[in-house]
Scaffold this motif. Structure first.
Motif, PDB file in Angstrom:
ATOM      1  N   PHE A  12       3.738  -1.580  -1.545  1.00 47.41           N
ATOM      2  CA  PHE A  12       4.133  -2.315  -0.339  1.00 47.41           C
ATOM      3  C   PHE A  12       4.036  -3.815  -0.596  1.00 47.41           C
ATOM      4  O   PHE A  12       4.957  -4.574  -0.317  1.00 47.41           O
ATOM      5  CB  PHE A  12       3.242  -1.905   0.843  1.00 47.41           C
ATOM      6  N   LEU A  71      -3.651  -1.887   9.352  1.00 42.72           N
ATOM      7  CA  LEU A  71      -3.530  -0.469   9.032  1.00 42.72           C
ATOM      8  C   LEU A  71      -2.100  -0.110   8.631  1.00 42.72           C
ATOM      9  O   LEU A  71      -1.882   0.683   7.722  1.00 42.72           O
ATOM     10  CB  LEU A  71      -3.989   0.388  10.224  1.00 42.72           C
ATOM     11  N   MET A  72      -1.140  -0.733   9.298  1.00 48.19           N
ATOM     12  CA  MET A  72       0.253  -0.460   8.949  1.00 48.19           C
ATOM     13  C   MET A  72       0.549  -0.925   7.527  1.00 48.19           C
ATOM     14  O   MET A  72       1.263  -0.260   6.785  1.00 48.19           O
ATOM     15  CB  MET A  72       1.205  -1.143   9.938  1.00 48.19           C
ATOM     16  N   ALA A  73      -0.022  -2.077   7.167  1.00 50.72           N
ATOM     17  CA  ALA A  73       0.182  -2.556   5.796  1.00 50.72           C
ATOM     18  C   ALA A  73      -0.384  -1.564   4.787  1.00 50.72           C
ATOM     19  O   ALA A  73       0.113  -1.450   3.669  1.00 50.72           O
ATOM     20  CB  ALA A  73      -0.472  -3.926   5.615  1.00 50.72           C
ATOM     21  N   LEU A  74      -1.434  -0.842   5.199  1.00 53.15           N
ATOM     22  CA  LEU A  74      -2.014   0.159   4.309  1.00 53.15           C
ATOM     23  C   LEU A  74      -1.219   1.463   4.353  1.00 53.15           C
ATOM     24  O   LEU A  74      -1.577   2.424   3.677  1.00 53.15           O
ATOM     25  CB  LEU A  74      -3.470   0.438   4.700  1.00 53.15           C
ATOM     26  N   GLY A  75      -0.198   1.507   5.170  1.00 49.48           N
ATOM     27  CA  GLY A  75       0.650   2.690   5.201  1.00 49.48           C
ATOM     28  C   GLY A  75       0.375   3.626   6.361  1.00 49.48           C
ATOM     29  O   GLY A  75       0.927   4.720   6.418  1.00 49.48           O
ATOM     30  N   TYR A 130       8.132   0.652   3.777  1.00 54.97           N
ATOM     31  CA  TYR A 130       7.620   1.969   3.389  1.00 54.97           C
ATOM     32  C   TYR A 130       8.750   2.990   3.258  1.00 54.97           C
ATOM     33  O   TYR A 130       8.721   3.849   2.370  1.00 54.97           O
ATOM     34  CB  TYR A 130       6.518   2.446   4.354  1.00 54.97           C
TER      35      TYR A 130
END
Lengths: 86, 717
Positions: free
Chosen positions: B109, A28-32, B262
């Motif tokens: 990303f 989920l973090m990779a997805l932002g 990010y």
């Protein structure tokens, strides 16, 4: 502070914390989906699990059990920063 | 691939659902080659891309992924390919990052992680038409400058727009490579990375790149360390100290990478995208209908039954044509060889039969992949998984297991190929393992013959239907616990995270769908096809040899007045009986005795390994009614009804008692008596280990269940 799994369909929240040691949260973090991100529970699947959530202009499905460790702040004035519909 | 001008290699990298494959097809014009990466079941797709300046490069389409953290084999392949760590493959000279123009932040990303590898990059902002429709205006010049001068181009691969710009971008990146701007790591993280790199270099005796150091520090998955050969005992302390250092600086070491990237990207994207007036997408509205609590499942069932019903029905006609074509070819080839019976049989039953044996699967494979392509590219596949996940998650599978399992009722072969849509490798393996339990259409003739001969006439058509339906459920009954035991006890997987993007709905592009369908079919023919062919030839040879002419002479002498076709049938039966297959069947008959099988059924079971339905024609031969027997053959039914045990404790009683008939059907419902399935399973699981396991397990299960049925029913009746 509420677990994401207890949000009602249509309800917004601001991600307060997650558990970066878990594989799901890393995805989920990779997805932002990082702390401070506004998210919305769009709906639950017809059988009640998994959930569809929206954040950062995307819709992502995750399981109820996986949503329990994601803590959201529902009191934050979220709808103003309403994420764009994809 | 043909040696292109300078032998340059360019990789295409991007998130799933960005239209990457469409762009790849547009850039290569379908001059493609599909293979596999060594040791893993990840397809390697590459093609030739003309840069428009006289240069041609090899373009490599890497699997779609969200992050370089190596959590799945697909992701590992991308990392290895980009780092030049794949045996026999070069490191790419440049990377094209395919980015969804409607969601730059999340897509960049991955781009930002790739930048850490230090390769020249081109950024293709794809689906620019959708972004425009949504009122998004992207300042590509500003973005390019902010990213350090890398080419940034707008494309709409679906419409074929901007393709030339991508070609020019690649040409520019190759001629005057500008490195993409990289994140600046906070001091303590940079320090921790340097410590990890130094320690790993000292322990392994090889230089460690910055990207490798990042994977070592940030990933919980040890695959990078294992590849570098950095021993657990040595790396444990270094990593703990380095991660503590990151933690003390205020970052959770497992979250530091996305947080820093990010933050870096938010700064870069500041002022790049202007949101004007535009139409909101219709996806949310469509989802309100398709994912509706009551309507959603109803529509889902309708769509699935419609699709798979048509796989079954549409494929029937071309399958009949193929069968007719095979028969026609035999009828042309066979007569001139009447003088050479061995050659004639080898050609007709072995070679032509063997080619037919895998060709007959092609219609189903093509149609199934056509539908899967439509479901995937439209965005509905993700919704189907969303709807079904609850039913599969408890036994270690996930929502994506549904399509392969459903299509398994038509045929296991295309269904096994369709497990490729499951990203989670363990769920993929478990799904592939239980697919053969689904009652495929090849079992149908066996049930039909048995029911029509022994259930219907005795118990009435009502019971006949009950038994037919029951047989289709037997496999399911065993499949679910098998999946549960396999995932929980054998593979010992924790429930895998199921994070799935529900992408924007989109009209599938016919070129992409048709092309993928063709590639899957071609791969099946070239890999599984050869094995299926070989199995058919081997079983043919075992059933043909030895062929002593004395056998035929003896029978002719014994029946001087019988009609020629009766004599021919008797000769055929006698030859099968004394063939290696017949001898083997007789030898192993005691094994099948507890199921009530005589040697003829045993031979039928063994000889049907190339294809289950073959048992019907084998029974036709062993019961001397000729080899053209079909499931509705009156002669075969009669011959089987009249068959009695000639010796042993059951002498004089019918062979096909209710108990034996049910046992045979249950055995067929559960056994892995299908060579093509075993071959395809081996292909899809990357080795014969799982295929052999499946064969042994299913055969044992079928034997036990068949024995139980025979012993119980024969005592009751």
């Amino acid at each position: 502070m509420t677990p994401l799994s207890q949000l009602l369909p249509g309800q917004f929240g601001k991600l307060a914390s997650l558990n970066p040691e878990r594989g799901v949260d890393q995805r989920l973090m990779a997805l932002g989906l990082l702390p401070g991100m506004i998210l919305k529970l769009i709906r639950k699947a017809p059988l009640g699990d998994p959930l569809a959530i929206e954040f950062g202009g995307q819709v992502v499905s995750l399981r109820l059990a996986e949503a329990e460790n994601l803590i959201v702040d529902v009191s934050a004035d979220c709808p103003i920063q309403r994420p764009r519909q994809p | 691939m043909s040696n292109s001008a300078a032998g340059l290699l360019v990789a295409l990298v991007g998130n799933p659902n960005t239209g990457k494959s469409t762009l790849f097809n547009a850039l290569t014009g379908l001059r493609q080659r599909v293979g596999n990466y060594p040791g893993v079941t990840v397809a390697r797709k590459s093609g030739i891309c003309d840069l428009g300046d006289g240069r041609k490069v090899e373009l490599l389409d890497l699997p779609g992924l969200y992050s370089l953290a190596a959590a799945s084999p697909d992701e590992q392949v991308v990392i290895d390919a980009l780092s030049g760590n794949i045996v026999g493959a070069r490191r790419p000279d440049a990377v094209v990052l395919v980015v969804d123009a409607t969601n730059l932040l999340r897509n960049l990303f991955l781009a930002s992680q790739v930048a850490e590898l230090g390769l020249p990059v081109v950024i293709a902002l794809n689906q620019a038409d959708v972004a425009k429709e949504q009122g998004l205006r992207i300042d590509t010049g500003l973005l390019s400058r902010r990213l350090g001068g890398v080419p940034v181009v707008l494309t709409s691969a679906w419409q074929g727009e901007g393709i030339l710009d991508v070609r020019r971008g690649i040409a520019r990146a190759l001629t005057e490579p500008a490195p993409m701007k990289r994140v600046s790591w906070p001091t303590d993280i940079a320090g921790a990375l340097a410590e990890v790199a130094a320690a790993a270099a000292a322990d392994t005796g090889r230089p460690i790149t910055e990207a490798e150091a990042q994977r070592l520090l940030f990933d919980t998955n040890p695959s990078t360390a294992e590849r570098l050969g950095w021993a657990l005992a040595r790396r444990e302390k270094t990593l703990r100290v380095a991660r503590d250092r990151v933690r003390h600086s205020g970052y959770n070491p497992m979250a530091a990478e996305p947080l820093v990237h990010y933050a870096h990207l938010r700064l870069i994207l500041e002022g790049v995208v202007a949101e004007g007036l535009g139409k909101a997408g219709r996806s949310a509205a469509v989802d309100r209908l398709l994912l509706h609590r009551f309507l959603g499942p109803v529509l889902f069932l309708g769509i699935m039954l419609g699709f798979f019903g048509s796989v079954f029905w549409l494929a029937k006609f071309p399958m009949e044509w193929i069968q007719a074509g095979v028969d026609w070819t035999k009828s042309i080839v066979a007569p001139p060889l009447d003088a050479y019976p061995m050659l004639q049989s080898l050609l007709a039953d072995g070679i032509i039969g063997g080619v037919g044996a895998f060709l007959v699967f092609l219609p189903q494979i093509l149609i199934l992949f056509l539908f899967i392509g439509i479901l995937e590219d439209s965005g509905y596949m993700a919704r189907a998984a969303f709807i079904m996940d609850r039913l599969f998650s408890w036994c270690g599978l996930n929502g994506k297991s549904f399509v392969p399992l459903l299509s398994g009722f038509a045929c296991a072969i295309p269904s096994l190929l369709s497990t490729r849509t499951i990203e989670d490798p363990k769920a993929r393996l478990a799904t592939a393992f239980v697919v053969p339990f689904m009652s495929c259409s090849a079992r149908f003739p066996v049930y039909a013959l048995m029911c029509a001969a022994f259930i219907g006439p005795v118990y009435g058509p009502g019971w006949q239907s009950v038994v037919m339906i029951g047989m289709h459920c037997v496999g399911l009954l065993f499949a679910v616990p098998t999946a549960f035991v396999l995932t929980r006890l054998v593979l010992k997987v924790k429930p895998q995270p199921f994070v799935l993007e529900l992408p924007r709905y989109q009209m599938p592009k016919s070129r992409d769908v048709l092309w993928r369908m063709w590639q899957n079919a071609a791969e099946f023919v070239s890999r599984a096809g050869t094995v299926i062919f070989a199995i058919t030839i081997i079983v043919w040879a075992l059933s043909y040899f030895p062929r002593d002419p004395a056998v035929a002479e003896r029978i002719q002498a014994a029946h001087p007045t019988a009609a020629p076709e009766v004599v021919t049938a008797k000769i055929q039966a006698a030859y099968v009986e004394q063939s290696y297959m017949g001898r083997f069947g007789k030898a192993v008959q005691p094994v099948f005795d507890p199921l009530g099988f005589d040697w003829k059924i045993t031979v039928g079971v063994l000889a049907s390994f190339p294809a289950r339905e073959v048992i019907v024609s084998t029974l036709g031969v062993t019961y001397s009614v000729g080899e053209g027997a079909e499931a509705d053959s009156q002669h075969l039914r009669k011959a089987m009804q009249d068959a009695k045990w000639s010796e042993g404790p059951r002498a004089g009683t019918p062979i096909f008692s209710l108990a034996a008939v049910l046992a045979l059907m249950v055995f067929f419902a559960l056994c892995s008596q299908c060579g093509p399935t075993v071959a395809t399973l081996a292909q899809e699981t990357g080795g014969w280990r799982w295929a052999a396991g499946s064969f042994v397990y299913m055969t044992a299960l079928a034997w036990l269940a068949g024995t139980a049925v025979y012993q119980v029913v024969s005592r009751l009746s």
